[in-house]
Design a protein around this motif. Structure first.
Motif, PDB file in Angstrom:
ATOM      1  N   VAL A 262     -37.784   5.263 -11.167  1.00 55.58           N
ATOM      2  CA  VAL A 262     -37.382   3.860 -11.099  1.00 55.58           C
ATOM      3  C   VAL A 262     -36.786   3.612  -9.720  1.00 55.58           C
ATOM      4  CG1 VAL A 262     -35.916   2.058 -12.051  1.00 55.58           C
ATOM      5  CG2 VAL A 262     -36.923   3.776 -13.588  1.00 55.58           C
ATOM      6  N   GLU A 263     -37.330   2.640  -9.015  1.00 55.77           N
ATOM      7  CA  GLU A 263     -36.795   2.294  -7.694  1.00 55.77           C
ATOM      8  C   GLU A 263     -36.526   0.801  -7.631  1.00 55.77           C
ATOM      9  OE1 GLU A 263     -39.294   3.717  -4.529  1.00 55.77           O
ATOM     10  OE2 GLU A 263     -39.178   5.807  -5.172  1.00 55.77           O
ATOM     11  N   PRO A 264     -35.467   0.378  -6.928  1.00 51.34           N
ATOM     12  CA  PRO A 264     -34.476   1.222  -6.258  1.00 51.34           C
ATOM     13  C   PRO A 264     -33.751   2.123  -7.272  1.00 51.34           C
ATOM     14  CG  PRO A 264     -34.192  -1.101  -5.662  1.00 51.34           C
ATOM     15  CD  PRO A 264     -35.153  -1.055  -6.797  1.00 51.34           C
ATOM     16  N   ALA A 265     -33.529   3.363  -6.882  1.00 52.42           N
ATOM     17  CA  ALA A 265     -32.899   4.336  -7.782  1.00 52.42           C
ATOM     18  C   ALA A 265     -31.381   4.227  -7.682  1.00 52.42           C
ATOM     19  CB  ALA A 265     -33.363   5.741  -7.415  1.00 52.42           C
ATOM     20  N   LYS A 266     -30.804   3.536  -8.626  1.00 50.74           N
ATOM     21  CA  LYS A 266     -29.341   3.415  -8.666  1.00 50.74           C
ATOM     22  C   LYS A 266     -28.719   4.615  -9.376  1.00 50.74           C
ATOM     23  CE  LYS A 266     -29.436  -0.695  -6.791  1.00 50.74           C
ATOM     24  NZ  LYS A 266     -28.955  -0.918  -5.406  1.00 50.74           N
ATOM     25  N   GLU A 267     -29.522   5.253 -10.225  1.00 52.22           N
ATOM     26  CA  GLU A 267     -29.060   6.453 -10.913  1.00 52.22           C
ATOM     27  C   GLU A 267     -30.270   7.330 -11.208  1.00 52.22           C
ATOM     28  OE1 GLU A 267     -29.013   4.628 -15.444  1.00 52.22           O
ATOM     29  OE2 GLU A 267     -27.125   4.770 -14.326  1.00 52.22           O
ATOM     30  N   SER A 268     -30.027   8.618 -11.338  1.00 54.16           N
ATOM     31  CA  SER A 268     -31.084   9.570 -11.631  1.00 54.16           C
ATOM     32  C   SER A 268     -30.441  10.834 -12.170  1.00 54.16           C
ATOM     33  CB  SER A 268     -31.901   9.905 -10.380  1.00 54.16           C
ATOM     34  OG  SER A 268     -32.728  11.039 -10.593  1.00 54.16           O
ATOM     35  N   PRO A 269     -31.105  11.560 -13.069  1.00 47.76           N
ATOM     36  CA  PRO A 269     -30.564  12.839 -13.545  1.00 47.76           C
ATOM     37  C   PRO A 269     -30.338  13.838 -12.416  1.00 47.76           C
ATOM     38  CG  PRO A 269     -32.411  12.133 -14.916  1.00 47.76           C
ATOM     39  CD  PRO A 269     -32.372  11.213 -13.743  1.00 47.76           C
ATOM     40  N   LEU A 270     -31.010  13.597 -11.277  1.00 47.72           N
ATOM     41  CA  LEU A 270     -30.889  14.533 -10.155  1.00 47.72           C
ATOM     42  C   LEU A 270     -29.650  14.282  -9.303  1.00 47.72           C
ATOM     43  CD1 LEU A 270     -34.624  14.522  -8.972  1.00 47.72           C
ATOM     44  CD2 LEU A 270     -33.465  16.273 -10.328  1.00 47.72           C
ATOM     45  N   PHE A 271     -29.107  13.073  -9.373  1.00 47.04           N
ATOM     46  CA  PHE A 271     -27.973  12.733  -8.509  1.00 47.04           C
ATOM     47  C   PHE A 271     -26.769  13.612  -8.851  1.00 47.04           C
ATOM     48  CE2 PHE A 271     -29.343   8.030  -7.653  1.00 47.04           C
ATOM     49  CZ  PHE A 271     -30.440   8.502  -6.963  1.00 47.04           C
ATOM     50  N   GLY A 272     -26.106  14.092  -7.819  1.00 45.05           N
ATOM     51  CA  GLY A 272     -24.869  14.855  -7.990  1.00 45.05           C
ATOM     52  C   GLY A 272     -25.070  16.331  -8.262  1.00 45.05           C
ATOM     53  N   LEU A 273     -26.306  16.766  -8.395  1.00 47.81           N
ATOM     54  CA  LEU A 273     -26.545  18.187  -8.647  1.00 47.81           C
ATOM     55  C   LEU A 273     -26.461  18.990  -7.341  1.00 47.81           C
ATOM     56  CD1 LEU A 273     -29.552  18.104 -11.159  1.00 47.81           C
ATOM     57  CD2 LEU A 273     -27.125  18.406 -11.659  1.00 47.81           C
ATOM     58  N   PRO A 274     -26.055  20.250  -7.426  1.00 41.01           N
ATOM     59  CA  PRO A 274     -25.950  21.076  -6.228  1.00 41.01           C
ATOM     60  C   PRO A 274     -27.332  21.333  -5.619  1.00 41.01           C
ATOM     61  CG  PRO A 274     -25.657  22.419  -8.200  1.00 41.01           C
ATOM     62  CD  PRO A 274     -25.659  20.991  -8.647  1.00 41.01           C
ATOM     63  N   ASN A 275     -27.373  21.275  -4.300  1.00 42.95           N
ATOM     64  CA  ASN A 275     -28.584  21.531  -3.520  1.00 42.95           C
ATOM     65  C   ASN A 275     -29.754  20.629  -3.909  1.00 42.95           C
ATOM     66  OD1 ASN A 275     -29.753  22.767  -1.334  1.00 42.95           O
ATOM     67  ND2 ASN A 275     -30.609  24.452  -2.531  1.00 42.95           N
ATOM     68  N   VAL A 276     -29.445  19.375  -4.203  1.00 40.93           N
ATOM     69  CA  VAL A 276     -30.472  18.349  -4.378  1.00 40.93           C
ATOM     70  C   VAL A 276     -30.270  17.313  -3.276  1.00 40.93           C
ATOM     71  CG1 VAL A 276     -31.344  16.498  -5.840  1.00 40.93           C
ATOM     72  CG2 VAL A 276     -30.732  18.689  -6.855  1.00 40.93           C
ATOM     73  N   VAL A 277     -31.285  17.125  -2.475  1.00 34.45           N
ATOM     74  CA  VAL A 277     -31.226  16.178  -1.355  1.00 34.45           C
ATOM     75  C   VAL A 277     -32.069  14.963  -1.718  1.00 34.45           C
ATOM     76  CG1 VAL A 277     -31.678  15.824   1.096  1.00 34.45           C
ATOM     77  CG2 VAL A 277     -30.982  18.091   0.268  1.00 34.45           C
ATOM     78  N   CYS A 278     -31.455  13.782  -1.676  1.00 36.83           N
ATOM     79  CA  CYS A 278     -32.151  12.552  -2.054  1.00 36.83           C
ATOM     80  C   CYS A 278     -32.127  11.544  -0.915  1.00 36.83           C
ATOM     81  CB  CYS A 278     -31.516  11.930  -3.299  1.00 36.83           C
ATOM     82  SG  CYS A 278     -31.610  12.978  -4.766  1.00 36.83           S
ATOM     83  N   THR A 279     -33.269  10.909  -0.675  1.00 36.52           N
ATOM     84  CA  THR A 279     -33.360   9.849   0.331  1.00 36.52           C
ATOM     85  C   THR A 279     -34.025   8.631  -0.296  1.00 36.52           C
ATOM     86  OG1 THR A 279     -35.426  10.848   1.125  1.00 36.52           O
ATOM     87  CG2 THR A 279     -33.415  11.400   2.318  1.00 36.52           C
ATOM     88  N   PRO A 280     -33.763   7.433   0.225  1.00 37.60           N
ATOM     89  CA  PRO A 280     -34.233   6.188  -0.414  1.00 37.60           C
ATOM     90  C   PRO A 280     -35.639   5.767   0.014  1.00 37.60           C
ATOM     91  CG  PRO A 280     -32.772   5.647   1.383  1.00 37.60           C
ATOM     92  CD  PRO A 280     -32.816   7.149   1.335  1.00 37.60           C
TER      93      PRO A 280
END
Length: 531
Positions: A262-280
């Motif tokens: 879902v974009e724009p991604a305001k939340e995701s199960p991946l957010f806040g996890l260690p060693n996960v890099v997210c870009t918009p």
């Protein structure tokens, strides 16, 4: 009158100037795409619409776009365009799949490095005044195995960059040949083999029913422990919730995501996890890429509106600017052959067979077939065209087959159309002479040589003496002048046909007068667009 193009999203001034330099009237309103009501109000004034992602080309907008011939998307994704609705209205939808290829490939490589060395987290920690050197232990890229899912345009660039980084590259792509894989310096593998061996996995496929959740919860059970997964292609290729659980369990060491379900991604199960890099969704976000796709879409739309050249269309065969002039008379021929059968056929069509003989077999037959189908359907659906015709044929469940063969007769090349209905089979063949005009060369298996005119009469009859005189006299008595009169027969006294090219409209009274002859079985008035 010059074509008019509306630019409703942000395009560079250089791209807008391309339209002007090519003689196209351009209306540059880069904020209009956000105002759907205003866009709906004025869209009927334009032949072309150039967009990025803000403008939503909905069925409602398409319905209001009476003049619209082409939508050009500056970028690769066309999620904001209703392709089926556009196709049914005969609107070509173009994108620019190559303008941001390098940029997206580089972003995938950048995310791979960022995840391998935990760069974002290390940066945040260091700038917070910490010196957690022992916390951020990374892995080398050199010598590792990279699994590339999708070795097309962008995927192949990633493979080349990975080879330069001295990685071992595995590629999964059903359309990748062994020869091409060898040329790219990669090993072609099946998906399960890639999962089992790859230290890094990067995705470069479109989102379809077949690729949705290609990395699913079940797939994650098959991946090599410690794998790192990169997605710069499309959200929905990876089950984000399942991946988050695999990361929490320590089975997957990290991930780099530029796209989300879902974009724009305001939340995701991946957010806040260690060693996960997210870009918009930055895959195409470089100055070079944004300029390239804008220039490319302006050139493509201009070529189509001015020359009839089609490139990078989602719903139409490509026709290069170079081949367009040579192909044009044969597209006209294909349309005429389809139109002839469409006008003389009264019952539902079950099967369509198209034969390309000689020089026509080496042409762009996809475009020729589209033109033929448009001509065939037009007597029943007046606004059909080369874009919408193939879709209509498919929706009707009609069986379509094509064949190509080397020159088999006196003509350098010709096209033959055979149509089967519940009641009968009809066939017609034609070619283009040196004057560029289409000619009928065979009807119902009977050879003849007939010009194509705006008004024609097609007659099937028994070959008997005096019939030619009857036809000529009857047409003359109706005040209609005959410009050309062609005859053909199977054998003496057998089936025969007559094809008349006349100068004026054909009345029902004339048709009835011709049908009154006992040896005439069918009379059909024909109309062709001879422009």
């Amino acid at each position: 009158m010059a074509p008019r193009v509306l630019v409703s999203d942000e395009l560079s001034e250089t791209a807008v100037q391309i339209f002007r330099d090519r003689g196209i009237e351009v209306d540059f309103q880069p904020q209009l795409g956000k105002d759907k009501d205003k866009l709906l109000e004025i869209i009927g004034n334009y032949d072309g619409l150039a967009i990025r992602s803000a403008t939503k080309v909905t069925p409602k907008l398409i319905e209001a776009a009476d003049r619209l011939k082409v939508v050009g998307r500056a970028g690769i994704g066309v999620d904001n365009v209703d392709i089926p609705a556009a196709s049914r209205r005969g609107i070509i939808v173009m994108n620019t799949p190559f303008g941001n290829s390098i940029t997206t490939a580089e972003h995938a490589i950048a995310l791979m490095f960022a995840v391998a060395r935990q760069i974002p987290a290390a940066d945040q920690s260091t700038q917070a005044g910490k010196w957690e050197k022992s916390r951020f232990m990374g892995v080398e890229i050199t010598g590792k195995t990279l699994g590339v899912i999708g070795a097309g345009n962008i995927g192949s660039i990633v493979c080349a960059r990975a080879n330069g980084l001295k990685m071992n590259v595995l590629a999964y792509d059903p359309f990748l040949s062994e020869a091409r894989a060898k040329e790219m310096g990669v090993t072609k593998v099946e998906l399960d083999q890639l999962f089992a061996q790859a230290d890094f996995i990067t995705l470069h496929v479109p989102l379809t029913d077949k690729t949705r959740n290609i990395i699913s919860a079940d797939a994650l059970k098959k991946v090599k422990p410690g794998v790192r997964i990169i997605n710069c292609a499309r959200g929905g290729l990876v089950d984000e919730a399942a991946l988050a659980e695999a990361i929490k369990a320590g089975h997957v060491a990290g991930a780099g995501f530029d796209v989300f379900e879902v974009e724009p991604a305001k939340e995701s199960p991946l957010f806040g996890l260690p060693n996960v890099v997210c870009t918009p969704h930055l895959g195409a976000s470089t100055n070079e890429a944004q300029e390239n796709v804008a220039l490319q879409v302006a050139e493509q739309m201009s070529d189509y509106l001015l020359k009839g050249a089609v490139s990078n269309a989602i719903n139409m065969p490509s026709i290069t600017a170079e081949e367009a002039p040579r192909l044009k008379p044969f597209i006209r021929l294909a349309d005429v052959l389809g139109s002839f059968v469409g006008q003389v056929t009264d019952s539902a069509i079950k099967e369509i067979e198209i034969l390309y003989d000689g020089s026509t077999a080496a042409m762009n037959t996809k475009a020729l077939t589209s033109a033929l189908l448009a001509g065939l359907i037009r007597p029943q659906v007046s606004d059909v065209n080369m874009v919408s015709a193939p879709i209509m044929v498919k929706e009707k469940g009609i069986i379509l087959s094509e064949a190509k063969r080397d020159k088999s007769g006196v003509f350098d090349g010709y096209i033959k159309l055979t149509v089967t209905t519940d009641n009968q089979t009809r066939s017609v063949a034609g070619t283009v002479f040196s004057d560029g005009k289409p000619r009928f060369i065979q009807i119902k298996g009977i050879n003849l040589d007939a010009d194509v005119g705006q008004h024609m009469i097609y007659i099937t009859n028994t070959d008997v003496p005096g019939l030619v005189g009857f036809i000529g006299t009857t047409v003359g008595n109706a005040g209609v002048n005959i410009a050309n009169f062609q005859l053909g027969r199977s054998i003496q006294g057998g089936d025969a046909i007559a094809l008349l090219y006349v100068d004026g409209d054909i009345s029902q009274d004339l048709i009835k007068a011709l049908e009154a002859h006992p040896q005439i079985r069918q009379v059909k008035p024909l109309a062709f667009n001879v422009e």
